[in-house]
Write a protein that holds these residues in place. Structure first.
Motif, PDB file in Angstrom:
ATOM      1  N   LEU A 204       0.855  -1.189   0.000  1.00 13.41           N
ATOM      2  CA  LEU A 204       0.000   0.000   0.000  1.00 13.41           C
ATOM      3  C   LEU A 204       0.889   1.237   0.000  1.00 13.41           C
ATOM      4  O   LEU A 204       1.885   1.302   0.732  1.00 13.41           O
ATOM      5  N   ALA A 205       0.538   2.205  -0.826  1.00 14.22           N
ATOM      6  CA  ALA A 205       1.215   3.501  -0.799  1.00 14.22           C
ATOM      7  C   ALA A 205       0.362   4.446   0.021  1.00 14.22           C
ATOM      8  O   ALA A 205      -0.844   4.585  -0.225  1.00 14.22           O
ATOM      9  N   VAL A 206       0.966   5.086   1.019  1.00 12.91           N
ATOM     10  CA  VAL A 206       0.247   6.002   1.905  1.00 12.91           C
ATOM     11  C   VAL A 206       1.092   7.244   2.115  1.00 12.91           C
ATOM     12  O   VAL A 206       2.282   7.274   1.776  1.00 12.91           O
ATOM     13  N   THR A 207       0.493   8.265   2.692  1.00 10.23           N
ATOM     14  CA  THR A 207       1.240   9.479   3.044  1.00 10.23           C
ATOM     15  C   THR A 207       1.046   9.761   4.523  1.00 10.23           C
ATOM     16  O   THR A 207      -0.006   9.455   5.100  1.00 10.23           O
ATOM     17  N   ALA A 208       2.065  10.343   5.146  1.00 13.73           N
ATOM     18  CA  ALA A 208       2.002  10.635   6.579  1.00 13.73           C
ATOM     19  C   ALA A 208       3.161  11.529   6.979  1.00 13.73           C
ATOM     20  O   ALA A 208       4.195  11.586   6.293  1.00 13.73           O
ATOM     21  N   GLU A 212      10.058  12.780  13.885  1.00 10.92           N
ATOM     22  CA  GLU A 212      10.257  12.658  15.327  1.00 10.92           C
ATOM     23  C   GLU A 212       9.363  13.605  16.106  1.00 10.92           C
ATOM     24  O   GLU A 212       8.888  13.270  17.192  1.00 10.92           O
ATOM     25  N   ASP A 213       9.117  14.796  15.564  1.00 12.20           N
ATOM     26  CA  ASP A 213       8.253  15.758  16.244  1.00 12.20           C
ATOM     27  C   ASP A 213       7.388  16.469  15.208  1.00 12.20           C
ATOM     28  O   ASP A 213       7.778  17.496  14.654  1.00 12.20           O
ATOM     29  N   PRO A 214       6.195  15.925  14.910  1.00 10.44           N
ATOM     30  CA  PRO A 214       5.328  16.528  13.887  1.00 10.44           C
ATOM     31  C   PRO A 214       4.911  17.959  14.196  1.00 10.44           C
ATOM     32  O   PRO A 214       4.465  18.672  13.300  1.00 10.44           O
ATOM     33  N   ASP A 215       5.036  18.400  15.462  1.00  9.03           N
ATOM     34  CA  ASP A 215       4.716  19.784  15.782  1.00  9.03           C
ATOM     35  C   ASP A 215       5.701  20.759  15.144  1.00  9.03           C
ATOM     36  O   ASP A 215       5.367  21.910  14.864  1.00  9.03           O
ATOM     37  N   PHE A 216       6.939  20.293  14.922  1.00 10.11           N
ATOM     38  CA  PHE A 216       7.978  21.168  14.401  1.00 10.11           C
ATOM     39  C   PHE A 216       8.381  20.827  12.972  1.00 10.11           C
ATOM     40  O   PHE A 216       8.898  21.672  12.254  1.00 10.11           O
ATOM     41  N   GLN A 217       8.173  19.587  12.567  1.00  7.20           N
ATOM     42  CA  GLN A 217       8.481  19.168  11.207  1.00  7.20           C
ATOM     43  C   GLN A 217       7.165  18.935  10.481  1.00  7.20           C
ATOM     44  O   GLN A 217       6.370  18.084  10.879  1.00  7.20           O
ATOM     45  N   HIS A 218       6.947  19.681   9.402  1.00  8.51           N
ATOM     46  CA  HIS A 218       5.609  19.730   8.803  1.00  8.51           C
ATOM     47  C   HIS A 218       5.514  19.009   7.461  1.00  8.51           C
ATOM     48  O   HIS A 218       4.444  19.017   6.843  1.00  8.51           O
ATOM     49  N   GLY A 219       6.580  18.386   7.013  1.00  6.55           N
ATOM     50  CA  GLY A 219       6.530  17.685   5.751  1.00  6.55           C
ATOM     51  C   GLY A 219       5.638  16.452   5.820  1.00  6.55           C
ATOM     52  O   GLY A 219       5.467  15.836   6.867  1.00  6.55           O
ATOM     53  N   ILE A 220       5.043  16.089   4.686  1.00  3.98           N
ATOM     54  CA  ILE A 220       4.245  14.865   4.578  1.00  3.98           C
ATOM     55  C   ILE A 220       4.917  13.971   3.540  1.00  3.98           C
ATOM     56  O   ILE A 220       5.091  14.367   2.383  1.00  3.98           O
ATOM     57  N   ASP A 221       5.324  12.798   3.977  1.00  5.42           N
ATOM     58  CA  ASP A 221       6.095  11.884   3.140  1.00  5.42           C
ATOM     59  C   ASP A 221       5.229  10.800   2.527  1.00  5.42           C
ATOM     60  O   ASP A 221       4.110  10.528   2.965  1.00  5.42           O
ATOM     61  N   VAL A 222       5.797  10.151   1.504  1.00  8.71           N
ATOM     62  CA  VAL A 222       5.182   8.986   0.885  1.00  8.71           C
ATOM     63  C   VAL A 222       5.870   7.739   1.434  1.00  8.71           C
ATOM     64  O   VAL A 222       7.101   7.664   1.478  1.00  8.71           O
ATOM     65  N   PHE A 223       5.066   6.774   1.851  1.00  9.21           N
ATOM     66  CA  PHE A 223       5.565   5.499   2.340  1.00  9.21           C
ATOM     67  C   PHE A 223       4.914   4.364   1.553  1.00  9.21           C
ATOM     68  O   PHE A 223       3.783   4.505   1.068  1.00  9.21           O
ATOM     69  N   GLU A 231       7.779  -4.038   7.634  1.00 15.59           N
ATOM     70  CA  GLU A 231       8.565  -2.813   7.680  1.00 15.59           C
ATOM     71  C   GLU A 231       8.092  -1.798   6.636  1.00 15.59           C
ATOM     72  O   GLU A 231       7.862  -2.148   5.482  1.00 15.59           O
ATOM     73  N   TRP A 232       7.965  -0.549   7.082  1.00 16.12           N
ATOM     74  CA  TRP A 232       7.584   0.532   6.187  1.00 16.12           C
ATOM     75  C   TRP A 232       8.818   1.029   5.431  1.00 16.12           C
ATOM     76  O   TRP A 232       9.931   1.027   5.958  1.00 16.12           O
ATOM     77  N   LYS A 233       8.596   1.520   4.205  1.00 21.39           N
ATOM     78  CA  LYS A 233       9.692   2.117   3.436  1.00 21.39           C
ATOM     79  C   LYS A 233       9.321   3.548   3.067  1.00 21.39           C
ATOM     80  O   LYS A 233       8.272   3.782   2.447  1.00 21.39           O
ATOM     81  N   LYS A 234      10.150   4.495   3.467  1.00 22.52           N
ATOM     82  CA  LYS A 234       9.913   5.913   3.181  1.00 22.52           C
ATOM     83  C   LYS A 234      10.559   6.270   1.841  1.00 22.52           C
ATOM     84  O   LYS A 234      11.742   5.980   1.615  1.00 22.52           O
ATOM     85  N   LEU A 235       9.776   6.919   0.957  1.00 20.36           N
ATOM     86  CA  LEU A 235      10.262   7.216  -0.397  1.00 20.36           C
ATOM     87  C   LEU A 235      10.697   8.664  -0.580  1.00 20.36           C
ATOM     88  O   LEU A 235      11.395   8.968  -1.544  1.00 20.36           O
ATOM     89  N   THR A 236      10.277   9.572   0.286  1.00 21.23           N
ATOM     90  CA  THR A 236      10.600  10.989   0.148  1.00 21.23           C
ATOM     91  C   THR A 236      11.462  11.443   1.317  1.00 21.23           C
ATOM     92  O   THR A 236      11.722  10.677   2.246  1.00 21.23           O
ATOM     93  N   VAL A 274       7.832  10.903  -9.737  1.00 23.26           N
ATOM     94  CA  VAL A 274       7.763   9.462  -9.985  1.00 23.26           C
ATOM     95  C   VAL A 274       8.926   8.778  -9.282  1.00 23.26           C
ATOM     96  O   VAL A 274      10.092   9.176  -9.451  1.00 23.26           O
ATOM     97  N   TYR A 275       8.580   7.780  -8.472  1.00 24.03           N
ATOM     98  CA  TYR A 275       9.607   6.958  -7.822  1.00 24.03           C
ATOM     99  C   TYR A 275       9.786   5.679  -8.641  1.00 24.03           C
ATOM    100  O   TYR A 275       8.811   4.987  -8.948  1.00 24.03           O
ATOM    101  N   ASP A 276      11.042   5.367  -8.981  1.00 25.08           N
ATOM    102  CA  ASP A 276      11.385   4.166  -9.749  1.00 25.08           C
ATOM    103  C   ASP A 276      11.950   3.131  -8.779  1.00 25.08           C
ATOM    104  O   ASP A 276      13.034   3.323  -8.215  1.00 25.08           O
ATOM    105  N   PHE A 277      11.219   2.047  -8.569  1.00 20.73           N
ATOM    106  CA  PHE A 277      11.653   1.051  -7.588  1.00 20.73           C
ATOM    107  C   PHE A 277      12.902   0.302  -8.032  1.00 20.73           C
ATOM    108  O   PHE A 277      13.694  -0.142  -7.200  1.00 20.73           O
ATOM    109  N   GLU A 278      13.109   0.158  -9.331  1.00 17.16           N
ATOM    110  CA  GLU A 278      14.300  -0.526  -9.813  1.00 17.16           C
ATOM    111  C   GLU A 278      15.550   0.308  -9.577  1.00 17.16           C
ATOM    112  O   GLU A 278      16.632  -0.221  -9.296  1.00 17.16           O
ATOM    113  N   LYS A 279      15.399   1.640  -9.649  1.00 21.48           N
ATOM    114  CA  LYS A 279      16.537   2.539  -9.427  1.00 21.48           C
ATOM    115  C   LYS A 279      16.615   3.041  -7.991  1.00 21.48           C
ATOM    116  O   LYS A 279      17.604   3.686  -7.612  1.00 21.48           O
ATOM    117  N   SER A 280      15.558   2.784  -7.204  1.00 24.76           N
ATOM    118  CA  SER A 280      15.469   3.286  -5.823  1.00 24.76           C
ATOM    119  C   SER A 280      15.698   4.794  -5.762  1.00 24.76           C
ATOM    120  O   SER A 280      16.429   5.318  -4.918  1.00 24.76           O
TER     121      SER A 280
END
Length: 671
Positions: A204-208, A212-223, A231-236, A274-280
């Motif tokens: 499943l591809a999700v965003t979240a 470590e501290d979402p109050d101070f770090q506001h980015g939303i990543d793709v996992f 195990e989760w894999k972070k793509l961004t 676009v994330y390429d899984f073969e090239k990581s």
């Protein structure tokens, strides 16, 4: 003798309808969609409809109070949807041929975004859980005794969408379609949003934001996460905000929409990655196309956040279809993996959703324009031929005159090219002078465009010319343009608006320069407050959901402390003087324009204390006429998705205020 058509009224809101969320069946032959309206009790209703594309008459699929988010099972035999018919929004299933719906989930806080697995055996969904709560607590619990005290442990403890969330978070789970068994996928103090399943159903591809501290770090990543747990894999890289991840047909790539920036969250232009899984590795395939991906158009008939299809892959995996916003329009485009962008469906209109079936060479688009709140159109990918599928307001609008806005272009004093529209009054007579209202959009990173706006049509029906424009800070004109207001609120953006007013007065001989009004909400409310503090050119102002004091906004808004850092480029500790310099409340002693202040009491984006400060200060200073209207229970979305009766009241207060100072005073002058 032909009977003159009437203009629209505030109460016509109760009769207007629009279509949304079109979903083509797996075979491309049948369409499911949502019809949105207000019922006789003045409550919102959403019903699901089915329509065979080769048959003209749609069939109602549901008649529940609020049924939304229809999604076909992979084999086309069932449709899942979200309904509040049992109380909270839950997942329900219904046979595609009709019949009784079956409730699938019973989460006590409701669910959102249900998405089928490729084999049709499971549906992933999200639900809000309190700290320590699990998906085992499915049945709605009895109402707990109201807490005597609540301990707040984080800064992001409230939301204009959800109210006071305290320690609650949006978590993910999978439900078995046949048994109803729920398996949790996420936990912890993080909010998660569903994207899509991999073609083989293993991931499943999700965003979240799982920093470590979402109050101070506001980015939303793709996992990506294993659907059976693991195990989760972070793509961004946590340097931006990303959403709507979609897998390529072969599962070797993942597309997502967002921006990568160390300095801008709100003013960064959205692009396709676009994330390429073969090239990581990942890359931005629209990096050389300076256009906002997604629909950023503001209107007042549809609430923000209607379902976005994201980037829809072609069957061969060599490109994708998507929505983008450019110069007041939003359309459907196609991009190849090497970044070549072509137009698919555009025009002077607002496309706010679509469903595509490549084998059938057809797309169904949800479209609004200045005369259409929202209808569905079928478009051939072969030749571009269009067929209108719905005309939901045809009968209601048959007896109305709905003026079509005239597009205008002009140049700021520093040479920047600007763009906007002029809407003439209903029953316009050449040679006659009319009062004009300048409307200012919120955001500021959004845009006015070729979409339906009830409020503008109402003002035109009341005899006003309506000027609306996109000053710097708006989307649709490139990233440099959208970021130009950051750190400069009330600077060149203010001058752009005043240039627009002067252009209108110089180029439209029907505009009465002695009867100008100004209105806006959110950022538009801020700018209305700023304008009446800088000039007495306007004879009346209406400020809605506004900001007047950036120093206090910092600590009371649900986004205040990080929004001011980017937009004002200041905070109360290192440079409070800059926050004060950009605050309209410091200009109160200059205000002579009669001002109507309107605000929702449950607005957590621009809290009502902003309106209270402005009102009390104006009254205490003994300034020009000021009136304050509070809307109990209303959030920041009052004018778009708020209580229908409050929306009508708000429109009535607006037109009555302008009538008092732009029409009644003129009659007194003539007499």
């Amino acid at each position: 003798m032909t009977q003159a058509k009437r203009g629209i009224t505030a109460e016509d809101l109760y009769q207007m309808r629009y279509a949304s969320d079109p979903q083509l069946s797996p075979d491309g032959k049948t369409l499911a969609y949502v019809e949105n309206q207000i019922d006789e009790s003045h409550a919102y209703q959403n019903h699901l409809y089915l329509r065979k594309l080769d048959v003209d008459d749609p069939l109602p699929l549901t008649s529940g109070s609020r049924d939304t988010y229809p999604r076909w099972s992979p084999d086309g035999s069932k449709i899942s949807f979200v309904s509040n018919r049992s109380g909270k929004p839950q997942i329900w299933l219904i046979d595609a041929n009709g019949g009784e719906a079956r409730q699938l989930t019973r989460c006590k806080n409701g669910v959102s975004n249900p998405t089928w697995s490729p084999d049709g055996k499971y549906i992933v969904f999200s639900s809000i859980l309190d700290e320590g709560e699990t998906f085992a607590d499915l049945e709605a619990a009895e109402e707990k005794e109201k807490a005597k005290a609540i301990h707040v442990g984080r800064m992001k403890y409230k939301s204009d969408d959800l109210g006071f969330i305290y320690e609650k978070n949006k978590q993910l789970a999978i439900v078995h379609v046949e048994t109803g068994e729920v398996t949790p996928l996420s936990d912890g103090p993080y909010n998660h949003t569903i994207g899509s399943w991999s073609p083989d159903g293993k991931w499943l591809a999700v965003t979240a934001n799982r920093s470590e501290d979402p109050d101070f770090q506001h980015g939303i990543d793709v996992f990506i996460i294993p659907s059976e747990g693991g195990e989760w894999k972070k793509l961004t890289n946590s340097k931006g905000i990303f959403a709507y991840p979609t897998w390529s047909p072969d599962g070797k790539k993942l597309a997502y929409i967002g921006s990568e920036s160390d300095t801008h969250l709100y003013a960064a232009q959205k692009r396709i990655w676009v994330y390429d899984f073969e090239k990581s590795d990942y890359s931005c395939i629209t990096a050389n196309w300076d256009v906002q991906v997604g629909d950023s158009t503001i209107g007042d008939m549809r609430s923000p956040g209607h379902p976005n299809p994201g980037a829809v892959w072609t069957a061969d995996g060599r490109g994708m279809y998507f929505i983008a916003s450019e110069r007041g329009n939003s359309g459907i485009y196609h991009v190849t993996l090497d970044g070549q962008v072509t137009t698919v469906v555009t025009g002077n209109r607002n496309i706010y959703g679509f469903s595509l079936h490549e084998n059938e060479q057809t797309v169904v688009a949800a479209i609004s324009d200045p005369s259409t709140p929202g209808d569905l159109y079928q478009v051939s990918l072969k030749d571009g031929e269009e067929k209108r599928l719905t005309a939901l307001n045809e009968e209601l609008f048959a007896g109305m005159e709905l003026p079509v806005p005239e597009e205008i272009e002009f140049v700021a004093k520093d040479g920047w090219k600007l763009h906007g529209w002029m809407l003439k009054p209903v029953g316009f007579e050449k040679g006659k002078k009319y009062p004009m209202v300048l409307q200012i959009h919120g955001g500021p990173h959004s845009l006015y465009g070729n979409t339906f706006f009830h409020e503008f049509q109402l003002l035109a029906a009341k005899g006003y010319a309506v000027l609306y424009t996109n000053p710097r800070g708006s989307f649709g004109y490139g990233e440099h343009f959208v970021q130009a207001c950051c750190g400069d609120y009330g600077g060149n953006d203010y001058r752009d608006l005043m240039t627009a007013v002067q252009f209108a007065c110089d180029h439209f001989d029907f505009v009465d320069e002695d009867r100008l009004g100004v209105a806006g909400g959110s950022y538009g409310g801020f700018m209305t407050n700023w304008i009446v503090g800088k000039t007495n050119r306007f004879k009346a102002g209406v400020t809605d959901r506004s900001i007047c004091n950036w120093v206090s906004f910092y600590g009371v808004s649900d986004i205040g402390y990080f929004f001011t850092a980017e937009e004002i480029q200041a905070n109360p500790f290192t440079n409070p003087e800059k926050m004060w310099q950009h605050s309209p409340i410091r200009l109160v002693e200059n205000i002579e324009t009669p001002l109507l202040i309107m605000h929702g009491e449950h607005d957590y984006r621009c809290p009502i204390e902003q309106a209270e400060q402005l009102y009390v200060t104006l009254k205490h200073q003994g300034k020009a006429p000021v009136s304050f209207v509070r809307f109990p229970g209303a959030s920041h979305e009052l004018s778009r998705s708020g209580d229908p009766e409050q929306r009508v009241l708000r429109l009535q207060y607006t037109t009555d205020w302008f009538d008092s100072y732009l029409v009644a005073h003129q009659k007194e002058k003539v007499e």
